[in-house]
Design a protein around this motif. Structure first.
Motif, PDB file in Angstrom:
ATOM      1  N   THR A 128       0.881  -1.401   0.002  1.00  0.00           N
ATOM      2  CA  THR A 128      -0.068  -0.012   0.208  1.00  0.00           C
ATOM      3  C   THR A 128       0.719   1.297  -0.127  1.00  0.00           C
ATOM      4  N   GLY A 129       0.100   2.360  -0.244  1.00  0.00           N
ATOM      5  CA  GLY A 129       0.914   3.730  -0.203  1.00  0.00           C
ATOM      6  C   GLY A 129       1.033   4.373  -1.454  1.00  0.00           C
ATOM      7  N   ASP A 130       1.961   5.260  -1.881  1.00  0.00           N
ATOM      8  CA  ASP A 130       2.059   6.158  -2.938  1.00  0.00           C
ATOM      9  C   ASP A 130       2.719   5.316  -3.825  1.00  0.00           C
ATOM     10  N   GLY A 131       1.891   5.205  -5.098  1.00  0.00           N
ATOM     11  CA  GLY A 131       2.345   4.349  -6.455  1.00  0.00           C
ATOM     12  C   GLY A 131       2.821   5.226  -7.242  1.00  0.00           C
ATOM     13  N   PRO A 132       3.042   4.668  -8.472  1.00  0.00           N
ATOM     14  CA  PRO A 132       3.266   3.273  -8.802  1.00  0.00           C
ATOM     15  C   PRO A 132       4.685   2.957  -8.324  1.00  0.00           C
ATOM     16  N   VAL A 133       4.712   1.717  -8.128  1.00  0.00           N
ATOM     17  CA  VAL A 133       5.719   0.759  -7.563  1.00  0.00           C
ATOM     18  C   VAL A 133       6.226  -0.255  -8.391  1.00  0.00           C
ATOM     19  N   GLU A 134       7.459  -0.985  -8.232  1.00  0.00           N
ATOM     20  CA  GLU A 134       7.748  -2.055  -8.862  1.00  0.00           C
ATOM     21  C   GLU A 134       7.842  -3.365  -7.904  1.00  0.00           C
ATOM     22  N   ILE A 135       7.195  -4.434  -7.785  1.00  0.00           N
ATOM     23  CA  ILE A 135       7.018  -5.271  -6.822  1.00  0.00           C
ATOM     24  C   ILE A 135       7.778  -6.696  -7.376  1.00  0.00           C
ATOM     25  N   PRO A 194      11.719 -15.541  -8.726  1.00  0.00           N
ATOM     26  CA  PRO A 194      10.538 -14.671  -8.287  1.00  0.00           C
ATOM     27  C   PRO A 194       9.801 -14.109  -9.219  1.00  0.00           C
ATOM     28  N   LYS A 195       8.657 -13.580  -8.708  1.00  0.00           N
ATOM     29  CA  LYS A 195       7.531 -13.155  -9.807  1.00  0.00           C
ATOM     30  C   LYS A 195       8.011 -11.449  -9.811  1.00  0.00           C
ATOM     31  N   ARG A 196       7.720 -10.560 -10.819  1.00  0.00           N
ATOM     32  CA  ARG A 196       7.746  -9.171 -10.833  1.00  0.00           C
ATOM     33  C   ARG A 196       6.450  -8.741 -11.462  1.00  0.00           C
ATOM     34  N   VAL A 197       6.090  -7.371 -10.797  1.00  0.00           N
ATOM     35  CA  VAL A 197       5.008  -6.568 -11.227  1.00  0.00           C
ATOM     36  C   VAL A 197       5.570  -5.512 -11.657  1.00  0.00           C
ATOM     37  N   SER A 198       5.546  -4.731 -12.678  1.00  0.00           N
ATOM     38  CA  SER A 198       5.887  -3.628 -13.112  1.00  0.00           C
ATOM     39  C   SER A 198       4.977  -2.628 -13.054  1.00  0.00           C
ATOM     40  N   ASP A 199       5.219  -1.385 -12.477  1.00  0.00           N
ATOM     41  CA  ASP A 199       4.270  -0.148 -12.595  1.00  0.00           C
ATOM     42  C   ASP A 199       3.003  -0.567 -11.977  1.00  0.00           C
ATOM     43  N   ALA A 200       3.139  -1.225 -10.629  1.00  0.00           N
ATOM     44  CA  ALA A 200       1.969  -1.665 -10.053  1.00  0.00           C
ATOM     45  C   ALA A 200       1.268  -0.254  -9.398  1.00  0.00           C
ATOM     46  N   LYS A 201      -0.225  -0.533  -9.509  1.00  0.00           N
ATOM     47  CA  LYS A 201      -1.018   0.446  -8.880  1.00  0.00           C
ATOM     48  C   LYS A 201      -1.376   0.031  -7.489  1.00  0.00           C
ATOM     49  N   LEU A 202      -1.231   0.938  -6.445  1.00  0.00           N
ATOM     50  CA  LEU A 202      -1.580   0.572  -5.035  1.00  0.00           C
ATOM     51  C   LEU A 202      -2.788   0.730  -4.644  1.00  0.00           C
ATOM     52  N   PRO A 203      -3.582   0.198  -3.911  1.00  0.00           N
ATOM     53  CA  PRO A 203      -3.104  -0.881  -2.974  1.00  0.00           C
ATOM     54  C   PRO A 203      -3.126  -2.278  -4.079  1.00  0.00           C
ATOM     55  N   TRP A 204      -1.999  -3.112  -3.871  1.00  0.00           N
ATOM     56  CA  TRP A 204      -1.801  -4.383  -4.537  1.00  0.00           C
ATOM     57  C   TRP A 204      -1.731  -5.207  -3.647  1.00  0.00           C
ATOM     58  N   ARG A 205      -2.529  -6.706  -3.863  1.00  0.00           N
ATOM     59  CA  ARG A 205      -2.592  -7.813  -3.352  1.00  0.00           C
ATOM     60  C   ARG A 205      -2.366  -8.996  -3.964  1.00  0.00           C
ATOM     61  N   LYS A 206      -1.898  -9.911  -3.537  1.00  0.00           N
ATOM     62  CA  LYS A 206      -1.634 -11.260  -4.330  1.00  0.00           C
ATOM     63  C   LYS A 206      -1.603 -12.316  -3.078  1.00  0.00           C
ATOM     64  N   SER A 260       8.462 -13.794   1.009  1.00  0.00           N
ATOM     65  CA  SER A 260       9.107 -12.324   0.674  1.00  0.00           C
ATOM     66  C   SER A 260       8.351 -11.469  -0.394  1.00  0.00           C
ATOM     67  N   VAL A 261       8.311 -10.264  -0.068  1.00  0.00           N
ATOM     68  CA  VAL A 261       7.788  -9.144  -1.385  1.00  0.00           C
ATOM     69  C   VAL A 261       8.327  -7.948  -0.924  1.00  0.00           C
ATOM     70  N   VAL A 262       9.105  -7.554  -1.969  1.00  0.00           N
ATOM     71  CA  VAL A 262       9.642  -6.117  -1.995  1.00  0.00           C
ATOM     72  C   VAL A 262       9.217  -4.995  -3.017  1.00  0.00           C
ATOM     73  N   ALA A 263       8.957  -3.970  -2.472  1.00  0.00           N
ATOM     74  CA  ALA A 263       8.245  -2.946  -3.174  1.00  0.00           C
ATOM     75  C   ALA A 263       9.208  -1.680  -3.366  1.00  0.00           C
ATOM     76  N   VAL A 264       9.497  -1.167  -4.437  1.00  0.00           N
ATOM     77  CA  VAL A 264      10.554  -0.001  -4.883  1.00  0.00           C
ATOM     78  C   VAL A 264       9.712   0.883  -5.266  1.00  0.00           C
ATOM     79  N   THR A 319      10.738  -3.774   2.340  1.00  0.00           N
ATOM     80  CA  THR A 319      10.893  -5.487   2.188  1.00  0.00           C
ATOM     81  C   THR A 319      10.399  -6.172   3.259  1.00  0.00           C
ATOM     82  N   CYS A 320       9.539  -7.204   2.938  1.00  0.00           N
ATOM     83  CA  CYS A 320       8.805  -7.949   3.707  1.00  0.00           C
ATOM     84  C   CYS A 320       9.266  -9.568   3.532  1.00  0.00           C
ATOM     85  N   SER A 321       9.895 -10.222   4.599  1.00  0.00           N
ATOM     86  CA  SER A 321      10.368 -11.618   4.298  1.00  0.00           C
ATOM     87  C   SER A 321      10.613 -12.343   5.641  1.00  0.00           C
ATOM     88  N   LYS A 322      10.183 -13.713   5.365  1.00  0.00           N
ATOM     89  CA  LYS A 322      10.084 -14.537   6.709  1.00  0.00           C
ATOM     90  C   LYS A 322      10.461 -15.804   6.003  1.00  0.00           C
TER      91      LYS A 322
END
Length: 167
Positions: free
Chosen positions: A84-91, A101-113, A124-128, A161-164
């Protein structure tokens, strides 16, 4: 007469040769008899009994029964990623341990999978966010509805970055 002298000379030569051979034989026997006696060869005794070793533990701990499951095998888990937050982001997120890993370019927020994994897994999910204006992004990862990782970042050009690792 010449024959008699010749016979005497021959007999004397033969007798001298026999005496020399006998003498050499006697000397050889004497040398052999005077050789030192080799020490007796004895084979050491090999023990036939196993000695008792004192102090070894007899109460060994039991092996654990909750060993990690192999990736792709065992219990299925449901993983929910959220950004969530201010987009767009790379995920970038993990969908299956051992695969790319899977990649989502120019994702609109909020994003859920939501993905389903089995056994030991890397959640693990990383948003840039690469925007030049200030903003914020947050990520979270839930396993079977329970949050296992969460991160919020603010500023420009930020990463969350959120990982476990799940066993």
């Amino acid at each position: 007469m010449l024959i008699a002298v010749t016979l005497l000379l021959c007999a004397g030569g033969i007798t001298s040769g026999v005496l020399l051979v006998n003498r050499a034989t006697d000397k050889a026997e004497e040398a052999i008899n005077n050789l030192p006696t080799p020490p007796s060869l004895t084979v050491p005794q090999v023990p036939t009994e196993v000695p008792e070793v004192p102090g070894l533990p007899t109460d060994l701990p039991e092996l654990p029964t909750n060993l990690p499951q192999l990736p792709g095998e065992g219990t299925e888990i449901e993983v929910e990623y959220e950004v969530t937050g201010d987009g767009p982001v790379e995920i970038v997120y993990m969908e299956d341990l051992g695969k790319e890993p899977k990649r989502v370019s120019d994702a609109k927020l909020p994003w859920r999978k939501t993905v389903k994994l089995r056994g030991s897994s890397l959640v693990s999910v990383v948003a840039v966010r690469g925007n030049i204006t200030d903003g914020s992004i947050s990520c979270s990862a839930k396993v079977n509805g329970e949050e296992v990782a969460q991160k919020t970042s603010t500023g420009t050009f930020i990463t969350a970055t959120c990982s476990k690792v799940i066993f």
